[in-house]
Design a protein around this motif. Structure first.
Motif, PDB file in Angstrom:
ATOM      1  N   GLY A 294       0.559  -1.425  -0.085  1.00 25.79           N
ATOM      2  CA  GLY A 294       0.043  -0.207  -0.363  1.00 25.79           C
ATOM      3  C   GLY A 294       1.324   1.399  -0.153  1.00 25.79           C
ATOM      4  N   LYS A 295       1.428   1.360  -0.471  1.00 22.84           N
ATOM      5  CA  LYS A 295       3.009   2.566  -0.543  1.00 22.84           C
ATOM      6  C   LYS A 295       2.054   3.410  -1.519  1.00 22.84           C
ATOM      7  N   SER A 296       2.158   3.163  -2.283  1.00 22.00           N
ATOM      8  CA  SER A 296       1.919   3.951  -3.496  1.00 22.00           C
ATOM      9  C   SER A 296       0.119   5.022  -3.877  1.00 22.00           C
ATOM     10  N   THR A 297      -0.409   4.006  -2.665  1.00 17.37           N
ATOM     11  CA  THR A 297      -1.491   4.494  -2.082  1.00 17.37           C
ATOM     12  C   THR A 297      -1.677   5.351  -1.002  1.00 17.37           C
TER      13      THR A 297
ATOM     14  N   THR B 133       4.130  -0.024  -8.631  1.00 16.59           N
ATOM     15  CA  THR B 133       5.571   0.367  -9.274  1.00 16.59           C
ATOM     16  C   THR B 133       7.071  -0.098  -9.537  1.00 16.59           C
TER      17      THR B 133
ATOM     18  N   GLY C  71       7.939  -1.740  -4.039  1.00 16.62           N
ATOM     19  CA  GLY C  71       8.050  -2.603  -2.934  1.00 16.62           C
ATOM     20  C   GLY C  71       8.400  -4.630  -3.949  1.00 16.62           C
TER      21      GLY C  71
ATOM     22  N   ASP D  96      -7.954  -2.023   8.111  1.00 17.41           N
ATOM     23  CA  ASP D  96      -9.576  -2.171   7.499  1.00 17.41           C
ATOM     24  C   ASP D  96      -9.880  -3.711   6.975  1.00 17.41           C
TER      25      ASP D  96
HETATM   26  N1  LIG Z   1      -8.237  -2.710   1.828  1.00 15.90           N
HETATM   27  C1  LIG Z   1      -7.237  -1.844   2.021  1.00 15.90           C
HETATM   28  N2  LIG Z   1      -6.447  -2.108   0.558  1.00 15.90           N
HETATM   29  C2  LIG Z   1      -5.807  -1.066   0.171  1.00 15.90           C
HETATM   30  C3  LIG Z   1      -5.143  -0.004   1.626  1.00 15.90           C
HETATM   31  N3  LIG Z   1      -3.854   0.116   1.291  1.00 15.90           N
HETATM   32  C4  LIG Z   1      -3.682  -0.120  -0.190  1.00 15.90           C
HETATM   33  N4  LIG Z   1      -4.666  -0.996  -0.176  1.00 15.90           N
HETATM   34  C5  LIG Z   1      -4.831  -1.608  -2.141  1.00 15.90           C
HETATM   35  O1  LIG Z   1      -3.802  -2.734  -1.650  1.00 15.90           O
HETATM   36  C6  LIG Z   1      -3.546  -2.777  -3.852  1.00 15.90           C
HETATM   37  C7  LIG Z   1      -1.848  -2.453  -3.498  1.00 15.90           C
HETATM   38  O2  LIG Z   1      -1.408  -1.176  -3.528  1.00 15.90           O
HETATM   39  P1  LIG Z   1      -0.464   0.374  -3.947  1.00 15.90           P
HETATM   40  O3  LIG Z   1      -1.013   1.426  -3.376  1.00 15.90           O
HETATM   41  O4  LIG Z   1       0.031  -0.206  -4.838  1.00 15.90           O
HETATM   42  O5  LIG Z   1       1.030  -0.726  -3.093  1.00 15.90           O
HETATM   43  P2  LIG Z   1       2.659  -0.038  -3.174  1.00 15.90           P
HETATM   44  O6  LIG Z   1       2.693  -0.977  -1.599  1.00 15.90           O
HETATM   45  O7  LIG Z   1       2.370   0.541  -3.459  1.00 15.90           O
HETATM   46  O8  LIG Z   1       3.164  -1.766  -4.216  1.00 15.90           O
HETATM   47  P3  LIG Z   1       4.208  -1.620  -5.212  1.00 15.90           P
HETATM   48  O9  LIG Z   1       5.118  -0.641  -5.383  1.00 15.90           O
HETATM   49  O10 LIG Z   1       4.453  -2.492  -6.905  1.00 15.90           O
HETATM   50  O11 LIG Z   1       5.085  -2.100  -4.574  1.00 15.90           O
HETATM   51  C8  LIG Z   1      -4.628  -1.820  -4.345  1.00 15.90           C
HETATM   52  O12 LIG Z   1      -5.452  -2.552  -4.625  1.00 15.90           O
HETATM   53  C9  LIG Z   1      -4.468  -0.887  -3.125  1.00 15.90           C
HETATM   54  O13 LIG Z   1      -5.952  -0.640  -3.633  1.00 15.90           O
HETATM   55  C10 LIG Z   1      -5.694  -0.014   2.342  1.00 15.90           C
HETATM   56  O14 LIG Z   1      -5.584   0.252   3.770  1.00 15.90           O
HETATM   57  N5  LIG Z   1      -7.401  -1.082   2.655  1.00 15.90           N
END
Ligand SMILES: Nc1nc2c(ncn2[C@@H]2O[C@H](COP(=O)(O)OP(=O)(O)OP(=O)(O)O)[C@@H](O)[C@H]2O)c(=O)[nH]1
Ligand SMILES: [Mg+2]
Lengths: 300, 415
Positions: free
Chosen positions: B15-18, B68, B90, B145
């Motif tokens: 969830g880093k980018s989120t 990412t 990640g 959540d």
């Molecule tokens: N239910 C839920 N889903 C989440 C949350 N944060 C992120 N997600 C979901 O998790 C998935 C991955 O999120 P990203 O933000 O792309 O993850 P990341 O860590 O940036 O991934 P990489 O950069 O590829 O390593 C997406 O489908 C998001 O919508 C959260 O707090 N709750």
């Protein structure tokens, strides 16, 4: 009390460091000069980096022929002021030589064509590094680019093959034919550029300030009316009080309604803006990946 | 205005980018046109809420795969300061891009998926923040959540992470834990009502409370020379200045200095910051210095205090992170770049490879592959004036450049 944030000085130190690395690591660098606020900032940084010596590389302007006249006037003034060397290459020449074909239609612009003129100029002068004023906050593909961005023999950006960039150590070692695009103000935002311009009291082209202009409305944006614009029958030019947030071609740079007549009021306006700077550039709206695609083709 | 540099870290999809997208959103750093574009792009992908990770995942390949690949640099500011955020990947394959983004960070945010706990990549990234000696580490337990916002889950994860941190090589790192749901903005820039049991600050409040001052200025002065400035003009006929950025310490007019490697001594005569003269140059500043005497000093050399000079080193032992798909092997030569200084170097030995799973150093390995971490020794053609990274991180790191491909193959930290 003023709500205007002060300019973060670290950014200037970082950019000057990068300018000096370019001068030291490359044989034939050039500074891509468009006449806009970002390249004006670059010129200032280059002056500071080498002072009291002169800027040790030429400014290269790729002239699309569709510039605002105010920009060209300003460019020539700045060159006289700084004593910098100026090289101009014309998109019109590339068209005449049959290197590129003029676009047609409502949205015709020379923004894409200038890549060819640029690549030809790089080849002609054997430039091994081109300094540009792109910032990472402008666009999502730019946010991914390194400070030293190595381009292959064809000027192309290969996003999956970017060199790691650790701390402030810049690796500009390249093979013959390759070149590097350098972005010294990568970490600046639009606001940082403006607060810098204010702090340094830099002169900028008059079109950044509020003025009266003949414009048309298209796709909910305000476009400068000019001989280069392919006017549609239902588009009727009218007068408005506007200014420009970014300086590109007259065919692809939209204006904003504005009364801002000073740098300070421009900054106040930007702080409150709901639309991004490139939101006023029609070339980015062509598709979701327009910028990345153009970079892969050799665009800045 | 002050700047704080942050890097995200943690395993793929945690969830880093989120989280960064949400932070931008909550701090009103996203303009309406960009939000509209995200909404459209999300809809095209069949998601009915705006996928905030699209704010930082800007490459076509990233959007296609929903991951990412390369680091994105993102900016936002508060009245307190400007934040520069490196959102890093990640995925294991792109660890080198994570290191690129994290190398300049003062704060690392490691995300852990509340459901999955500590993954191998979490460990690897944690280890990298330790090697880099990033002063602040925030562990965000994310997707709360999906774990019913359970306090137990959070406590267990904190406990697991603290067990990992017990073996820290850089125990001075400030460790903080925050339970979040990045997607919904819980504890990102506002206190979450869903987790009343958590009494600490939300992420932004924590970041704002960090009172970071670099220790660089308090270390002995180090001034690596980038260029010699010799204006060919009438007015500055005899001017000979040394352009560079002070990496550590302070240099003042009148300071007695020694030039490296020539070992010739002089006194700082003038300090120029751009077109202005000042009295001193502090760590971080780009300046031009002039000296009282004509001495031998050029690009790659260094000016340091006469009574506090680093020693020349020709044999180096260093911890290395390998960033190249061509493995590191003993006997191979590389261009070593220490600051702005380049010398030829040869790998004399791979002393060990460190397993990120167990943190055990394995001996007798023949090569270090992409994304592996090890300890190596090198021999240099000319000495450099590097110090231990632990003592002075601004003078203790170098990169290794492949002599054929010219790519940056590794980053190393002097032991
Ligand atoms: N239910 C839920 N889903 C989440 C949350 N944060 C992120 N997600 C979901 O998790 C998935 C991955 O999120 P990203 O933000 O792309 O993850 P990341 O860590 O940036 O991934 P990489 O950069 O590829 O390593 C997406 O489908 C998001 O919508 C959260 O707090 N709750
Ligand atoms: Mg991501």
């Amino acid at each position: 009390m003023s709500l205007i944030p002060s300019f973060p000085d670290q950014l200037e130190d970082e950019s000057i460091y990068i300018m000096r690395e370019v001068a030291a690591q490359f044989e034939r660098p050039a500074l891509l000069f468009s006449g806009g606020k970002d390249s004006i900032t670059l010129v200032r940084l280059a002056q500071k980096a080498f002072w009291p010596a002169r800027i040790p590389f030429p400014l290269l302007h790729v002239d699309t022929g569709h510039n605002f006249p105010e920009t060209i006037e300003f460019r020539d003034w700045l060159v006289r002021e700084t004593g910098a060397e100026l090289i101009v290459r014309y998109v019109q020449d590339s068209i005449n030589k049959g290197r590129v074909k003029e676009e047609t239609g409502k949205y015709a612009s020379r923004n894409v064509l200038q890549t060819v003129t640029l690549l030809d100029a790089i080849e002609e002068f054997k430039f091994d590094a081109c300094i540009g004023g792109a910032r990472r906050d402008e666009e999502k593909a730019r946010a991914k680019e390194r400070i030293f961005s190595v381009r292959n023999d064809f000027g192309q950006w290969e996003p999956k093959k970017q060199r790691p960039e650790l701390f402030d150590m810049l690796n500009g070692i390249i093979d013959v034919g390759e070149n590097v695009r350098v972005f010294p103000i990568s970490n600046w935002t639009e606001l940082d550029v403006w607060t810098y311009i204010q702090k340094e009291n830099l002169a900028i082209p008059s079109i950044y300030f509020s003025h009266q202009r003949n414009v048309i409305e298209r796709d909910g944006l305000i476009w400068p009316h000019s001989e280069y614009l392919n006017l549609q029958p239902d588009e009727i030019p009218f007068n408005a009080t506007v200014r420009f947030r970014t300086v590109g071609d007259m065919t692809c740079t939209a204006a904003v309604t504005s009364e801002a007549a000073t740098i300070e009021s421009i900054i106040v306006e930007i702080l409150a803006a709901k639309i991004s700077e490139r939101g006023a550039r029609i070339d980015d709206k062509r598709s979701e990946a327009a910028m990345e695609q153009r970079k892969k083709e050799g665009y800045f | 205005m002050d700047i704080l540099r942050i890097a995200t870290a943690g395993s793929v999809d945690d969830g880093k980018s989120t989280l960064i997208g949400r932070m931008l959103y909550e701090t009103s750093s996203v303009t309406q046109d960009k939000l509209d574009a995200i909404e459209q792009a999300s809809r095209r992908r069949g998601i009915d809420y705006p996928d905030l990770s699209l704010l930082t995942d800007g490459l076509v390949a990233e959007r296609e795969q929903g991951i990412t690949i390369d680091v994105a640099h993102i900016y936002f500011s508060t009245p307190r300061r400007k934040y520069i955020v490196a959102d890093t990947p990640g995925h294991f394959e792109y660890t080198r891009n994570m290191i690129t983004g994290a190398s300049t960070a003062q704060v690392a945010i490691i995300l852990v998926d509340a459901r999955n706990g500590i993954a191998e990549q979490t460990r690897r990234h944690y280890y990298i923040t330790q090697i880099l000696r990033i002063p602040y580490l925030v562990v965000c337990v994310n997707k709360m959540d999906l774990a019913a916002y359970s306090e137990d889950t959070f406590t267990t994860l904190c406990h697991d992470f603290k067990a990992l941190a017990a073996s820290a090589t850089y125990p001075e790192q400030q460790l903080t834990f925050i339970p979040v749901a990045a997607l919904w903005g819980e504890n990102i820039a506002r206190k979450s009502d869903a987790m009343p049991w958590y009494t600490g600050p939300h992420l932004l409040a924590y970041l704002e409370s960090i009172d970071y001052t670099s220790i660089a200025a308090s270390l002995p002065a180090r001034f690596p020379v980038q260029q010699v400035i010799r204006p060919k003009s009438e007015q500055y006929h005899d001017f000979r200045g040394f352009a560079g950025r002070v990496t550590a310490g302070v240099l003042r007019i009148g300071d007695r200095v020694v030039a490296l490697p020539s070992q010739q001594k002089s006194v700082v005569e003038a300090v120029f910051a751009g077109m202005n003269q000042t009295d001193a140059a502090v760590a971080g500043q780009s300046v031009v210095l002039t000296l009282a005497d004509e001495i031998d000093l050029s690009r790659g050399g260094m000016l340091v205090p006469e009574n506090d000079a680093p020693q020349p080193v020709k044999e180096i032992t260093a911890q290395v992170c390998w960033l190249d798909s061509t493995p590191l092997v003993p006997g191979k030569t590389y261009t070593l770049q220490h600051g702005v200084n380049r010398v030829k170097s040869k790998i004399t030995e791979i002393i060990s490879r460190i397993s990120v799973e167990t943190l055990v150093a394995e001996q007798g390995v023949g090569e270090l592959r992409l994304n592996e971490i090890g300890i190596i020794s090198l021999r240099l053609a000319q000495p450099v004036f590097a110090e231990s990274y632990a003592a002075n991180k601004y003078n203790g790191a170098f990169i290794l450049i492949d002599e054929q491909t010219h790519t940056t193959s590794g980053v190393a930290f002097v032991m």
